[in-house]
Design an enzyme around this catalytic site. Structure first.
Site, PDB file in Angstrom:
ATOM      1  N   ASP A  17      -2.347  10.120  18.543  1.00  0.00           N
ATOM      2  CA  ASP A  17      -1.573   9.321  19.501  1.00  0.00           C
ATOM      3  C   ASP A  17      -1.407  10.054  20.837  1.00  0.00           C
ATOM      4  OD1 ASP A  17      -1.165   7.763  17.142  1.00  0.00           O
ATOM      5  OD2 ASP A  17       0.654   8.902  16.700  1.00  0.00           O
ATOM      6  N   ASN A 160       2.915  -6.786  10.577  1.00  0.00           N
ATOM      7  CA  ASN A 160       3.584  -5.493  10.723  1.00  0.00           C
ATOM      8  C   ASN A 160       4.153  -5.259  12.109  1.00  0.00           C
ATOM      9  OD1 ASN A 160       1.138  -5.136   8.660  1.00  0.00           O
ATOM     10  ND2 ASN A 160       2.881  -3.904   7.994  1.00  0.00           N
ATOM     11  N   GLU A 197      -0.403  -2.281  18.281  1.00  0.00           N
ATOM     12  CA  GLU A 197       0.461  -1.142  18.599  1.00  0.00           C
ATOM     13  C   GLU A 197      -0.216  -0.260  19.646  1.00  0.00           C
ATOM     14  OE1 GLU A 197       0.870   0.875  14.825  1.00  0.00           O
ATOM     15  OE2 GLU A 197      -1.022   1.969  15.072  1.00  0.00           O
ATOM     16  N   HIS A 261      -5.223   4.442  19.707  1.00  0.00           N
ATOM     17  CA  HIS A 261      -3.952   4.921  20.279  1.00  0.00           C
ATOM     18  C   HIS A 261      -4.211   5.800  21.503  1.00  0.00           C
ATOM     19  CE1 HIS A 261       0.462   5.102  19.378  1.00  0.00           C
ATOM     20  NE2 HIS A 261       0.312   5.665  20.561  1.00  0.00           N
ATOM     21  N   ARG A 294      -6.721  13.583  12.852  1.00  0.00           N
ATOM     22  CA  ARG A 294      -6.973  12.716  13.994  1.00  0.00           C
ATOM     23  C   ARG A 294      -6.890  13.608  15.234  1.00  0.00           C
ATOM     24  NH1 ARG A 294      -2.806   7.879  13.290  1.00  0.00           N
ATOM     25  NH2 ARG A 294      -1.495   9.597  12.570  1.00  0.00           N
TER      26      ARG A 294
END
Length: 320
Positions: A17, A160, A197, A261, A294
């Site tokens: 992120d 979600n 998101e 992200h 990640r």
């Protein structure tokens, strides 16, 4: 090819992120989710590549119990009206994993010129229309108005998280209408989870482009794109158009899985750069959220002839 515009990937290992912000002082400021999900770090460097070796400073740590005690996710650092803000999401510690999706959004403030110094003050929860799962806030300014964009679960909508936008009263308070501008609807947005998101905003040529991420956080994670005319009412859902296909997704050929992200920044020459995370393997043991690999990556963002961003494909590990 100008080597100043190439990057060695991963840029920062085990940082998901990622958020990179270039300030007027010439520094690039970097923050991201750490694998332990227990703190917020900030580092800075005079070049994007320099972020790799820059020493992180801990801005804030989670509590032992209560609402701010677990899963500190997706911090972003912004500079608004002469002060620094960090927006992040946090859950509460529970004896079961049910608390995993109990996130709320919070803000920190720092009045120092250098946000690696001074004190980060908790400004509390950023309140929205519902008291429900909420995360991944970003902010941007347009025509003198600061806007807050975030992902949240509407109790009345299956799924979600959807994307919402609101104007801001100050660095930690929303005002006026809160509008849903995207909900998972295409097949690529609903794999594993129905998720929109991780929004990030880029302005160019009189248009506002908003990237976002969709689906589960494994190799199905990918990015979509919303577009609005810069002269439109950004709080009107009809002003935003969603591209029907993902704009950035797994590249088996390049060995990059679940890219998403993202954030946007510019290089030392003012050209646009895409910052994002991805894994370099497909098979994951256990919950993908607890796989630490990640890694933060960077690559040049190009533009199509019609003025829309060309994200391309995630580049291979090594030199672009």
């Amino acid at each position: 090819m100008n080597t100043n515009r190439e990057y060695t990937n991963p840029l920062v290992e085990q940082r998901a992120d990622p958020w990179v912000y270039k300030h007027t002082d010439g520094y690039y400021y970097f923050t991201a989710s750490v694998p332990e999900y227990d703190r917020i770090e900030v580092r800075r460097a005079l070049t994007i590549e320099g972020l790799r070796e820059a020493q992180p400073v801990v801005a804030w740590r989670k509590y032992e119990s209560g609402p701010l005690s677990a899963n500190i996710w997706a911090p972003e650092i912004h500079y608004i009206d002469g002060k620094w803000y960090i927006y992040f999401a946090a859950a509460r510690t529970t004896e079961t994993k049910e608390g995993l999706f109990d996130h709320r959004m919070y803000a920190l403030e720092n009045t120092s010129a250098n946000p690696l110094e001074g004190e980060w003050t908790e400004k509390g929860q950023v309140r929205t229309a519902w008291e429900s799962f909420a995360l991944d806030a970003t902010v941007f300014e347009h025509k003198g108005v600061h806007y807050y964009v975030w992902a949240q679960k509407d109790p009345d909508i299956d799924g979600n998280s959807n994307l919402y936008i609101s104007a801001m009263e100050n660095g930690w308070t929303l005002k006026g209408p809160q509008t849903m501008i995207s909900t998972p609807e295409y097949p690529w947005e609903v794999i594993g989870f129905k998720v929109n998101e991780g929004a990030a905003v880029l302005k160019r040529g009189g248009r506002i482009f908003m990237s976002f991420s969709a689906s589960a956080t494994d190799h199905n994670y990918c990015m979509g794109l919303l577009t609005a005319d810069g002269d439109s009412d950004l709080l009107d859902a009809a002003s935003w158009t969603k591209h029907p296909d993902p704009v950035f997704q797994t590249s088996e050929e390049n060995g990059q899985y679940g890219p998403g992200h993202n954030s946007f920044t510019v290089d030392e020459h003012g050209e646009d750069v895409l910052i994002y995370h991805a894994r370099n393997y497909k098979e994951i043991t256990g919950d993908p959220l607890y796989d630490p690999n990640r890694h933060t990556r960077a690559q040049r963002l190009r533009w199509n002839a019609d003025g829309t961003p060309d994200f391309g494909v995630p580049v291979r590990d090594g030199r672009e």
